[in-house]
Design an enzyme around this catalytic site. Structure first.
Site, PDB file in Angstrom:
ATOM      1  N   GLU A  35      -0.539 114.617  20.367  1.00 20.38           N
ATOM      2  CA  GLU A  35       0.240 115.073  19.213  1.00 20.38           C
ATOM      3  C   GLU A  35      -0.119 116.501  18.827  1.00 20.38           C
ATOM      4  OE1 GLU A  35       2.810 113.796  17.983  1.00 20.38           O
ATOM      5  OE2 GLU A  35       2.735 111.829  18.944  1.00 20.38           O
ATOM      6  N   TYR A 118       1.538 114.617   9.425  1.00 24.31           N
ATOM      7  CA  TYR A 118       2.290 114.248  10.631  1.00 24.31           C
ATOM      8  C   TYR A 118       1.386 113.594  11.668  1.00 24.31           C
ATOM      9  CZ  TYR A 118       4.301 114.632  15.235  1.00 24.31           C
ATOM     10  OH  TYR A 118       4.699 114.335  16.505  1.00 24.31           O
ATOM     11  N   ASP A 136       8.836 115.338  11.677  1.00 25.28           N
ATOM     12  CA  ASP A 136       8.748 116.610  12.392  1.00 25.28           C
ATOM     13  C   ASP A 136      10.136 117.214  12.462  1.00 25.28           C
ATOM     14  OD1 ASP A 136      10.102 115.188  14.347  1.00 25.28           O
ATOM     15  OD2 ASP A 136       8.726 115.714  15.976  1.00 25.28           O
TER      16      ASP A 136
END
Length: 377
Positions: A35, A118, A136
């Site tokens: 990520e 996030y 996102d």
């Protein structure tokens, strides 16, 4: 207001999802690494970096025990090096505070240095199946079209509304697949230009599709133009080595190596193109006087000023010019220079490095461009 059919989305995702290495594991550390790498970087670029990184640092302990410089070297080419630093710092924090046990829920993940909302949501939903939505750019675009959201998607109100909406529609089972499905949909079908609406599993839920205007969304304020700046650069060579300088620990390209120089306003450009100001720049960058006579002699020969070469950061654009000063063109013996080369350099954050090592260190792309041009001579 219509709701997302989560069952259709998850079914679609499991049928068409791309075969990506980080999707073959539920290990939270691996998901964390992926990520972080995927932020502001395309999937196809990330894959080889992810595989190399996981081979070298297969777990939190391996990453935490590494030197920051080694982590940055392995990150070389991905850009946005602050991501690598935060990941390394976060790994050290987890090892120090929890003996290497990853936190197992969203709120606890947020306590890790460098982990934002996030990343915490992605890890929590994918690794631990926690019912928490991710947000996102891909998700914002999908939602803006489904809802025909008329406001700037980057505003706090938009973010708040989208998160509340997602909390209502995200399923209790397979929340990780739902989140990945939303991101996959935005990346492969609901793309910024020419969305493939005929392939969308949420076509029936999409208000902008129903009205035939999906490309109008998302609404965004026009981007500010990057600030223009001028970056004169010194390339000092000596016996197969090049002089490098460590940038400050904060700000643009923090703590990375660079060729000595400094950012200036554009009006300075002409003076440097004419060959003026280079010696002043040199003295501002290097306090050790060992090289002064040599550099002054080389500059008196009016070396060719190369460039400009343009490099754009997210909010800044550099026009870079450079001169190459080979100390060996003036001196026959290296002892004079070598005797003094370490006296003050370390205090200035400078060091001589073998040019063969430039492919290994974390040299920012802006300076890689200059070095590539130099090799074309």
């Amino acid at each position: 207001m219509s709701g997302i059919n989560s069952s259709k989305l998850i079914q679609w995702f499991n049928q068409v999802k791309r075969d990506l290495p980080w999707r073959k594991t539920k290990e939270p550390y691996a998901i964390w690494v992926s990520e972080v790498m995927l932020q502001q970087t395309q999937v196809i670029t990330v894959i080889p970096y992810y595989l190399r990184f996981m081979k070298r640092f297969p777990d939190l302990f391996a990453l935490a025990e590494a030197e920051q410089e080694e982590v940055l070297e392995l990150w070389r080419g991905l850009g946005y090096y602050s991501r690598a630093r935060r990941l390394w710092e976060g790994a050290r924090y987890v090892v120090q505070m929890t003996e290497g046990r990853m936190p197992e829920n969203y709120d606890a993940l947020l306590t890790i240095k460098g982990v934002g909302e996030y990343t915490a949501a992605a890890i929590a939903s994918i690794a631990y199946e926690e019912r928490v939505p991710v947000m996102d750019g891909n998700v914002k675009r999908v939602l803006s079209r489904i809802l025909r959201w008329e406001e700037d998607v980057e505003k706090a109100r938009s973010r708040r509304f989208f998160l509340e909406y997602l909390k209502e529609v995200i399923p209790g089972d397979c929340p990780g697949d739902f989140n990945q499905g939303m991101m996959e949909l935005g990346a492969t079908v609901c793309t910024p230009k020419n969305p493939r609406c005929e392939q969308c599993p949420l076509q029936e839920d999409c208000e902008s599709f129903a009205l035939g205007d999906p490309q109008v969304y998302p609404v965004k304020k026009s981007k500010e133009k990057p600030t223009e700046a001028f970056r004169p650069t010194l390339i000092l060579l000596h016996r197969g080595q090049v002089l490098l300088k460590k940038r400050p620990t904060t700000g643009l390209l923090a703590n990375l190596w660079e060729f000595p120089g400094e950012e200036m306003m554009i009006p300075s450009l002409e003076k440097f193109r004419e060959g003026k100001e280079w010696y002043g720049l040199y003295k501002n960058q290097i306090s050790d006087p060992t090289y002064d006579v040599i550099v002054k002699e080389l500059l008196s020969r009016n070396p060719s000023v190369k460039g400009p070469l343009v490099h754009t950061f997210s909010h800044r654009r550099w026009q870079m010019v450079w001169v190459v000063l080979d100390l060996d063109d003036v001196i026959d013996k290296s002892s004079e220079v070598r005797a003094g080369k370490d006296s003050q350099l370390k205090e200035d954050g400078l060091c001589w490095m073998d040019v063969k090592e430039l492919d290994r260190i974390a040299l920012p792309v802006a300076f890689q461009k200059i070095w590539t041009k130099l090799q074309e001579r």
